[in-house]
Design a protein around this motif. Structure first.
Motif, short mmCIF file in Angstrom:
data_model
loop_
_atom_site.label_atom_id
_atom_site.label_comp_id
_atom_site.label_asym_id
_atom_site.label_seq_id
_atom_site.Cartn_x
_atom_site.Cartn_y
_atom_site.Cartn_z
N VAL A 1 0.93 -1.35 0.07
CA VAL A 1 0.04 -0.46 -0.32
C VAL A 1 0.88 1.56 0.06
O VAL A 1 0.18 2.35 -0.62
N ASN A 2 1.88 1.31 1.04
CA ASN A 2 2.82 2.18 1.10
C ASN A 2 3.59 2.34 -0.64
O ASN A 2 3.66 3.94 -0.64
N ARG A 3 4.05 1.65 -1.09
CA ARG A 3 4.17 1.92 -2.42
C ARG A 3 3.55 2.51 -4.06
O ARG A 3 3.38 2.43 -4.61
N GLY A 4 1.83 2.20 -3.54
CA GLY A 4 0.75 2.43 -4.62
C GLY A 4 0.46 1.57 -4.58
O GLY A 4 -0.38 1.47 -5.70
N GLY A 5 0.04 0.50 -4.19
CA GLY A 5 0.09 -1.21 -4.83
C GLY A 5 0.97 -1.55 -5.57
O GLY A 5 1.81 -0.88 -5.84
N LEU A 6 0.57 -2.60 -6.09
CA LEU A 6 1.35 -3.69 -7.01
C LEU A 6 1.25 -3.37 -9.08
O LEU A 6 0.01 -3.07 -8.79
N PRO A 7 1.63 -3.85 -9.77
CA PRO A 7 1.82 -2.39 -10.97
C PRO A 7 0.27 -4.44 -11.50
O PRO A 7 -0.11 -4.95 -10.36
N LYS A 8 -0.03 -3.81 -12.56
CA LYS A 8 -1.26 -4.52 -12.82
C LYS A 8 -0.35 -6.05 -12.79
O LYS A 8 0.91 -6.03 -13.58
N MET A 9 -1.33 -7.28 -13.19
CA MET A 9 -0.86 -8.42 -13.55
C MET A 9 -1.37 -8.85 -14.54
O MET A 9 -1.44 -9.54 -15.21
N GLU A 10 -2.27 -7.67 -15.77
CA GLU A 10 -2.59 -8.22 -17.33
C GLU A 10 -1.45 -6.42 -17.65
O GLU A 10 -1.37 -5.35 -17.66
N ALA A 11 -2.02 -7.25 -19.39
CA ALA A 11 -1.47 -5.77 -20.46
C ALA A 11 -2.64 -5.24 -20.31
O ALA A 11 -3.79 -5.80 -20.84
N ASP A 12 -2.41 -3.56 -20.90
CA ASP A 12 -4.01 -3.01 -21.10
C ASP A 12 -2.76 -2.40 -22.56
O ASP A 12 -1.37 -2.51 -22.82
N TRP A 13 -3.60 -1.01 -23.05
CA TRP A 13 -3.63 -0.34 -24.09
C TRP A 13 -2.34 0.61 -23.77
O TRP A 13 -1.33 1.01 -24.01
N THR A 14 -1.82 0.92 -22.26
CA THR A 14 -0.66 2.03 -21.96
C THR A 14 0.51 1.02 -21.44
O THR A 14 1.50 1.54 -21.68
N SER A 15 0.47 -0.71 -21.60
CA SER A 15 1.71 -0.74 -20.51
C SER A 15 0.91 -2.05 -20.98
O SER A 15 0.14 -2.56 -20.74
N GLY A 16 2.53 -2.71 -21.80
CA GLY A 16 2.30 -4.48 -21.66
C GLY A 16 4.02 -4.88 -20.65
O GLY A 16 3.37 -6.21 -20.67
N THR A 17 3.69 -4.26 -20.08
CA THR A 17 4.79 -5.02 -19.00
C THR A 17 4.45 -5.47 -17.29
O THR A 17 3.71 -4.82 -17.09
N ARG A 18 4.65 -6.31 -16.44
CA ARG A 18 4.41 -6.73 -15.46
C ARG A 18 4.90 -7.64 -14.42
O ARG A 18 6.10 -8.22 -15.09
#
Length: 74
Positions: A53-70
Motif C-alpha cells: 500500500v505504501n508503494r501505491g500498490g502492485l502493478p497490474k498483472m495484465e497488459a492493457d493499451w498503456t502498458s504491456g509489462t508486468r
C-alpha cells in the motif's frame, strides 16, 4: 517457481528493501496459508500488505493499451 531470496533472509531486512516481485510472491503465499498461520504469520502478512500500500500498490498483472509489462511471480 519462485527464484529469489527466501523468507529467512528477507526476515532480517526491512520490507522497504524488498523487491516488488518478493512482495507479490509472499503476499500471494500468505493469502493461501492465512487460515493456518499463527499470530506471527498474520503480522508478517499485514506488514507485507502495508508495504504494498505504501508503494501505491502492485502493478497490474495484465497488459492493457498503456502498458504491456508486468511482474512475473510464477
Amino acid at each position: 517457481m519462485y527464484v529469489g531470496r527466501d523468507m529467512t533472509e528477507l526476515s532480517t531486512m526491512s520490507k522497504t528493501n524488498w523487491t516488488e516481485k518478493e512482495l507479490a510472491y509472499f503476499h500471494q503465499l500468505f493469502q493461501q496459508i492465512t487460515p493456518y498461520a499463527n499470530a506471527e504469520g498474520v503480522v508478517i502478512h499485514r506488514e507485507i500488505i502495508e508495504e504494498i500500500v505504501n508503494r501505491g500498490g502492485l502493478p497490474k498483472m495484465e497488459a492493457d493499451w498503456t502498458s504491456g509489462t508486468r511482474i512475473q511471480i510464477d
